[in-house]
Design an enzyme around this catalytic site. Sequence first.
Site, PDB file in Angstrom:
ATOM      1  N   VAL A   1     -11.230  26.814  -3.787  1.00 14.12           N
ATOM      2  CA  VAL A   1     -12.522  27.505  -3.873  1.00 14.12           C
ATOM      3  C   VAL A   1     -12.385  28.989  -3.557  1.00 14.12           C
ATOM      4  CG1 VAL A   1     -14.891  27.573  -3.009  1.00 14.12           C
ATOM      5  CG2 VAL A   1     -13.735  25.368  -3.314  1.00 14.12           C
TER       6      VAL A   1
ATOM      7  N   ARG B   1     -22.673  38.205   3.802  1.00 16.11           N
ATOM      8  CA  ARG B   1     -22.524  37.884   2.386  1.00 16.11           C
ATOM      9  C   ARG B   1     -23.749  37.187   1.812  1.00 16.11           C
ATOM     10  NH1 ARG B   1     -19.406  39.174  -1.923  1.00 16.11           N
ATOM     11  NH2 ARG B   1     -17.987  39.848  -0.283  1.00 16.11           N
TER      12      ARG B   1
ATOM     13  N   ASP C   1     -15.591  24.745   3.569  1.00 17.34           N
ATOM     14  CA  ASP C   1     -15.977  25.113   4.933  1.00 17.34           C
ATOM     15  C   ASP C   1     -15.447  24.147   5.987  1.00 17.34           C
ATOM     16  OD1 ASP C   1     -17.216  27.439   4.246  1.00 17.34           O
ATOM     17  OD2 ASP C   1     -19.270  26.722   4.501  1.00 17.34           O
TER      18      ASP C   1
ATOM     19  N   ASP D   1     -20.763  38.445  -9.702  1.00 12.93           N
ATOM     20  CA  ASP D   1     -21.064  38.625 -11.120  1.00 12.93           C
ATOM     21  C   ASP D   1     -21.923  37.495 -11.680  1.00 12.93           C
ATOM     22  OD1 ASP D   1     -18.635  37.104 -10.692  1.00 12.93           O
ATOM     23  OD2 ASP D   1     -18.383  37.060 -12.859  1.00 12.93           O
ATOM     24  N   LEU D   2     -21.769  36.267 -11.155  1.00 17.29           N
ATOM     25  CA  LEU D   2     -22.578  35.156 -11.663  1.00 17.29           C
ATOM     26  C   LEU D   2     -24.057  35.358 -11.358  1.00 17.29           C
ATOM     27  CD1 LEU D   2     -20.317  32.094 -10.733  1.00 17.29           C
ATOM     28  CD2 LEU D   2     -20.548  33.209 -12.954  1.00 17.29           C
TER      29      LEU D   2
ATOM     30  N   ARG E   1     -14.933  36.797  -3.503  1.00 15.05           N
ATOM     31  CA  ARG E   1     -16.284  36.246  -3.644  1.00 15.05           C
ATOM     32  C   ARG E   1     -17.189  37.156  -4.497  1.00 15.05           C
ATOM     33  NH1 ARG E   1     -18.056  32.940   1.713  1.00 15.05           N
ATOM     34  NH2 ARG E   1     -17.648  34.698   3.024  1.00 15.05           N
TER      35      ARG E   1
ATOM     36  N   CYS F   1     -17.874  37.328   6.057  1.00 13.12           N
ATOM     37  CA  CYS F   1     -16.492  36.901   6.311  1.00 13.12           C
ATOM     38  C   CYS F   1     -15.545  37.481   5.265  1.00 13.12           C
ATOM     39  CB  CYS F   1     -16.387  35.376   6.283  1.00 13.12           C
ATOM     40  SG  CYS F   1     -16.925  34.562   7.796  1.00 13.12           S
TER      41      CYS F   1
END
Length: 423
Positions: A331, A96, A309, A128-129, A125, A120
């Site tokens: 998140v 990713r 995480d 687009d940002l 996730r 993962c």
Amino acid sequence: MDKIIVEGGQTQLQGQVVIEGAKNAVLPLLAATILPSQGKTLLTNVPILSDVFTMNNVVRGLDIQVDFNCDKKEILVDASGDILDVAPYEFVSQMRASIVVLGPILARNGHAKVSMPGGCTIGSRPIDLHLKGLEAMGATITQNGGDITAQAEKLKGANIYMDFPSVGATQNLMMAATLASGTTTIENAAREPEIVDLAQLLNKMGAKVKGAGTETLTIIGVDALHGTEHDVVQDRIEAGTFMVAAAMTSGNVLVKDAIWEHNRPLISKLMEMGVEVSEEEDGIRVKADTKKLKPVTVKTLPHPGFPTDMQAQFTALMAVVNGESTMIETVFENRFQHLEEMRRMGLQTEILRDTAMIHGGRALQGAPVMSTDLRASAALILAGMVAQGQTVVGQLTHLDRGYYQFHEKLAALGANIKRVSEA
């Protein structure tokens, strides 16, 4: 295929453990080495992880020289001269974080083509940002099948407001903005320590980045960047994992080189639970008696909130604490897969959308379990240390993406653990 076998029940971790350079820092740092058109960049304190080898191959695929000295934990990158503008699919698709090469390639070459990344399986996730920010800087973005193509003869400074403080998008846009014309402002930027580490490297290269670690980043574009040297920041997630391991085994462990400020959200919750955490000259010491710990409620948030995480590892700790603890994951969606595996070990838990109720204090039983993602693999190993009997953890490709010799470090602290290869 390797597996880890843990004999649990009596483990009480003691001693000290050395923390590696941060996986979440070194990957964008490697992407940043694409930017300098002059000189070489030397990264030190590099963790030896499969994701690092993958990112090396992504950068190498751009016709950039990359030399990884594993003995010295150093990577030397020479991106001077012409470079290619198409990131190799075979490596981008594995991870990713590889999307962060899009901004540097575009800024350097005026054109970039990157495949949709892998990694993962934690939620959607979306990227687009990243793309909206590059478009605000004048890039033309097209998506064709699984490929993203970006074009801009010269990126232009822009005022960018991010709907969410995405770490990857902040890194991508920050790197792209270093070679844009004019000034770029990124509002609602991610504030993680890895953002600060990247900004420090970029500034050593000749960039003008201000505000790293705050909600507003300001980047004044320059004509060119040059090679430099940089020491990768310590891994706060690895440090946090060993802090939790010490706490849940009623241990006494010095986590060497761990940075208190970077781990403050985790430390706060450990102390609320009743764990003794103290800052020493060469690291952070964690001592605990699980019989005296009390349940807590934790909500994951972007930094400086509790890190997502660390969510899986902390739920493993909750499992050994008497009473009902609550974990709220804000998140990422779909990040409680490890709890389904821990149910096989006898964990009593209810999951409702983004919230998991952990009924702790009941003895876990060893069982064969399967890693579902990077942090879940660590959580299952930690659970195995406190479970009665033998736990076998499979699918270790996830573990190797983010932890170096995890089983050896735990064994050195007193865990009965080994890694074996299956035929």
